[in-house]
Design an enzyme around this catalytic site. Structure first.
Site, PDB file in Angstrom:
ATOM      1  N   SER A 119       5.955  -0.149  -8.127  1.00  0.00           N
ATOM      2  CA  SER A 119       4.507  -0.281  -7.969  1.00  0.00           C
ATOM      3  C   SER A 119       3.960  -1.325  -8.950  1.00  0.00           C
ATOM      4  O   SER A 119       4.186  -2.508  -8.773  1.00  0.00           O
ATOM      5  CB  SER A 119       3.834   1.082  -8.133  1.00  0.00           C
ATOM      6  N   HIS A 160       2.796   0.109  -1.432  1.00  0.00           N
ATOM      7  CA  HIS A 160       2.104   1.260  -0.839  1.00  0.00           C
ATOM      8  C   HIS A 160       1.468   0.987   0.524  1.00  0.00           C
ATOM      9  O   HIS A 160       0.531   1.685   0.927  1.00  0.00           O
ATOM     10  CB  HIS A 160       1.049   1.811  -1.800  1.00  0.00           C
TER      11      HIS A 160
END
Length: 202
Positions: A119, A160
């Site tokens: 991330s 994501h």
């Protein structure tokens, strides 16, 4: 030669590490949890540490916000692999620049050390992180004035994708930036393996 594995979610893709490094078992991993700093025990950090150990890694926590530049450099030099956890990308970059760890990490990567980013840790592999402002709060990094990042890729990681929790922010980033920069979109199960100049999505 630069080698990196960039993911949205380690828990959904940690077994892909074996594709990046078949000999990962027994490797010394510098685990940087800094992006997740919030004054509390972070469950994501705990789980990710456990997953790396499950693959046989020897994990040493390296919270760069709490260490001197000399301590950071010594630990990075003594590691075989660098893992950077998810969290707030702007705060992470602020602390990397404040301590000089950004230059140290880039130097270690250029020596051929495997970099694994989750991330925020994946986003900082990009040339610049300004585009992620619709996903992360810039206010968490009041000292950060320069958004240039590690630049180990010439594209920009958008993690994501397809996640319902990030649906609005992902859509906004695509709307604002898809025609300006090369976004590499990955969902929570995908990874990008960077091997030299080759980038493979799997």
């Amino acid at each position: 030669m630069i080698k990196a594995l960039l993911v949205s979610s380690l828990i959904n893709s940690y077994k892909k590490i074996k594709t990046a490094d078949k000999d990962f078992n027994g490797k010394a991993v510098s685990f940087i949890p800094t992006a997740a700093n919030n004054g509390k025990a972070n469950i994501g950090v705990i789980i990710n540490k456990m997953l790396l150990k499950e693959l046989g890694a020897n994990v040493e926590m390296l919270n760069i916000s709490l260490l001197t530049a000399d301590e950071i450099e010594l630990r990075l030099n003594n590691s075989d692999c660098i893992f950077v956890n998810g969290g707030n990308t702007f705060y992470l970059l602020q602390e990397l620049k404040r301590t000089g760890a950004d230059r140290m990490i880039r130097s270690e990567i250029e020596k051929g050390k495997l970099y694994i980013g989750e991330s925020a840790g994946a986003v900082i592999a990009s040339p610049d992180i300004e585009y992620i402002q619709f996903m992360d709060d810039k206010g968490k990094a009041p000292l950060l004035k320069d958004y240039s990042s590690l630049g180990i890729t010439d594209f920009y990681i958008l993690p994501h994708c397809e996640s319902r929790f990030f649906k609005k922010s992902v859509s906004k980033i695509i709307e604002e930036y898809d025609n300006k920069i090369e976004l590499k979109k990955i969902n929570n199960r995908q990874a990008i393996l960077l091997d030299g100049i080759d980038a493979k999505l799997f």
